[in-house]
Design an enzyme around this catalytic site. Structure first.
Site, PDB file in Angstrom:
ATOM      1  N   CYS A  50       8.919  -8.062   0.552  1.00  0.00           N
ATOM      2  CA  CYS A  50       7.805  -7.756  -0.179  1.00  0.00           C
ATOM      3  C   CYS A  50       7.834  -6.482  -1.063  1.00  0.00           C
ATOM      4  O   CYS A  50       7.128  -6.423  -2.058  1.00  0.00           O
ATOM      5  CB  CYS A  50       6.664  -7.619   0.585  1.00  0.00           C
ATOM      6  SG  CYS A  50       6.781  -6.315   1.797  1.00  0.00           S
ATOM      7  N   ASN A  51       8.863  -5.658  -0.948  1.00  0.00           N
ATOM      8  CA  ASN A  51       8.906  -4.406  -1.618  1.00  0.00           C
ATOM      9  C   ASN A  51      10.212  -4.351  -2.562  1.00  0.00           C
ATOM     10  O   ASN A  51      10.397  -3.261  -3.350  1.00  0.00           O
ATOM     11  CB  ASN A  51       8.885  -3.255  -0.675  1.00  0.00           C
ATOM     12  CG  ASN A  51       7.548  -2.818  -0.302  1.00  0.00           C
ATOM     13  OD1 ASN A  51       6.517  -3.042  -0.918  1.00  0.00           O
ATOM     14  ND2 ASN A  51       7.442  -2.649   0.803  1.00  0.00           N
ATOM     15  N   SER A 111      11.787   2.700   2.433  1.00  0.00           N
ATOM     16  CA  SER A 111      10.737   1.806   2.612  1.00  0.00           C
ATOM     17  C   SER A 111       9.508   2.584   2.151  1.00  0.00           C
ATOM     18  O   SER A 111       9.175   3.668   2.130  1.00  0.00           O
ATOM     19  CB  SER A 111      10.452   1.048   4.031  1.00  0.00           C
ATOM     20  OG  SER A 111      11.637   0.476   4.264  1.00  0.00           O
TER      21      SER A 111
END
Length: 425
Positions: A50-51, A111
């Site tokens: 998702c990132n 992250s």
């Protein structure tokens, strides 16, 4: 070492760009197989979360290094996106930079939520897919296995993971709490049944959620997850009806396109809700809900990028663990480079040993022919002597190669040994 990485992440690219380049597992498999056809001599791994979307490629010592522009075009073409529209958003890394970056990613230091637990499994899944398709190889194997070891060490030797903090936990604590004071009387609809859905349900139930419904394209998976969290499952075709009933929607699918459009929301959901507050947490990439839905009355729609400020606060609280994590990365990075450089010398060492073994055997045969009275024990002792002599002769050059590998590439020394001993390919 010829490693390249090209990709985008939450650091410099917004969700609108990342979702254009995001890959489902099936899409990633097609992209990797296409790359193998185009560049059969290259190894490749594609990591899509998702990132981030990151394409790792390696080539052998005798091959040209992978071309970042060609890699970027391959990513864009996989989604029928003109590469000119996304190229400025892509970061390109090479060789040591690639290793350093991947180690930080696997350790969850890169992250959005520092110390989040999911990225290590995602890195492993990306490598496993490449290996299954036959696109991985010795260089990517060494690099990704070392990265996974880094992630496991950081998880076990630091406190970054002691308190499980992830994107779902930040979302529930920092966003859902702004809308609802309690969750035990709220109807929660979870769209998708993967790891992110499971992680989100963990935090929702910890905060008292009891009325949970899960919809997923695979009804068996939805039923299994619902049973695990004492909820109920529903058909994916009932998604819009379930959205009418819900107070909270957590969407985590891997769908390649929007699941709920603005038109569907206005026609099928909003009129029946009568402006009742609706909290939507869209954790999917690409996004499941049309972002324009956020402008509808009574809707509180948050996506991955909306979590940034909360995640930054989380990072500040955990930064005291960073020095230890960085030391682990430094140790593993040094070990990886020494091993990688030493592997370069393996073919030369093998040819050097072979070059000594052949005259050794010829001389032993000549000696035994001259001394036919030697019994088998004596012959074995002479052979052991010859083996020890060869090993002692190899010891000095091998030690020199190891020492050279610790400080840099041993290429010059390897070339010198090849010329000195006339070693042939």
């Amino acid at each position: 070492m010829k490693l390249r990485m090209i990709g985008c992440s939450h650091h410099r690219s917004g969700v609108a760009v990342r979702e254009r380049l995001a890959f489902t597992p099936d899409q990633a498999a097609l992209a990797l197989e296409g790359w193998r056809v185009e560049r059969p001599s290259n190894e490749a791994v594609l990591l899509s979360t998702c990132n981030r979307v990151e394409f790792y490629v390696a080539s052998g010592e005798d091959d040209l290094p992978p071309c970042p522009r060609l890699m970027a075009r391959h990513l864009a073409d996989a989604h029928h996106v003109p590469v000119e529209e996304v190229h400025s958003e892509l970061v390109s890394l090479r060789d040591e930079e690639v290793v350093d970056h991947l180690f930080h990613v696997a350790a969850s230091l890169d992250s959005m939520v520092l110390g989040e637990p999911q990225i290590l499994a995602q890195v492993k899944e990306a490598y496993d897919l490449a290996q299954k398709l036959g696109v991985a190889g010795p260089m990517t194997h060494g690099c990704f296995q070392s990265a996974l070891r880094v992630g496991r060490r950081v998880a076990s030797e630091t406190a970054l993971h002691r308190c499980r903090v992830s994107i779902p936990s930040v979302a529930i604590a920092d966003f859902a709490r702004r809308i609802f004071e309690r969750f035990d009387d709220k109807r929660v609809l979870v769209v998708g049944a993967g790891e992110m859905a499971d992680e989100t349900l963990r935090y929702l139930t910890d905060h008292g959620a009891k009325h949970i419904t899960i919809v997923n394209r695979d009804p068996l998976r939805a039923a299994q997850l619902a049973s695990q969290w004492k909820g109920e499952s529903a058909s994916f075709s009932d998604l819009l009806d379930q959205a009418v009933r819900a107070d909270m929607i957590i969407s985590t699918t891997g769908a390649p396109q929007t699941v709920v459009t603005l038109e569907q929301f206005r026609e099928k959901i909003a009129p029946r809700r009568r402006q009742r507050p609706l909290f939507i947490l869209d954790l999917a990439m690409p996004r499941d809900f049309d972002p324009r839905i956020a402008d509808e009355i009574g809707v509180y729609l948050y996506s991955i990028d909306d979590l940034r400020l909360a995640c930054d606060a989380n990072r500040s609280a955990r930064e005291r663990e960073l020095p230890l994590a960085e030391r682990i990365i430094d140790e593993e990075r040094e070990k990886f480079f020494v091993d990688a450089r030493h592997r370069i010398s393996a073919p030369v060492i093998a040819r050097l040993r072979s070059g000594l073994e052949e005259p050794k055997e010829l001389e032993l045969d000549r000696l035994f022919n001259k001394l036919p009275e030697l019994d088998s024990d004596a012959r074995d002792e002479v052979r052991r002597f010859a083996d020890r002599l060869v090993n002692k002769m190899l010891h000095a050059p091998m030690e020199s190669l190891r020492d050279e590998s610790k400080s840099g590439s041993p290429r010059k020394l390897l070339d010198a040994l090849s010329r000195l001993f006339q070693l042939k390919e």
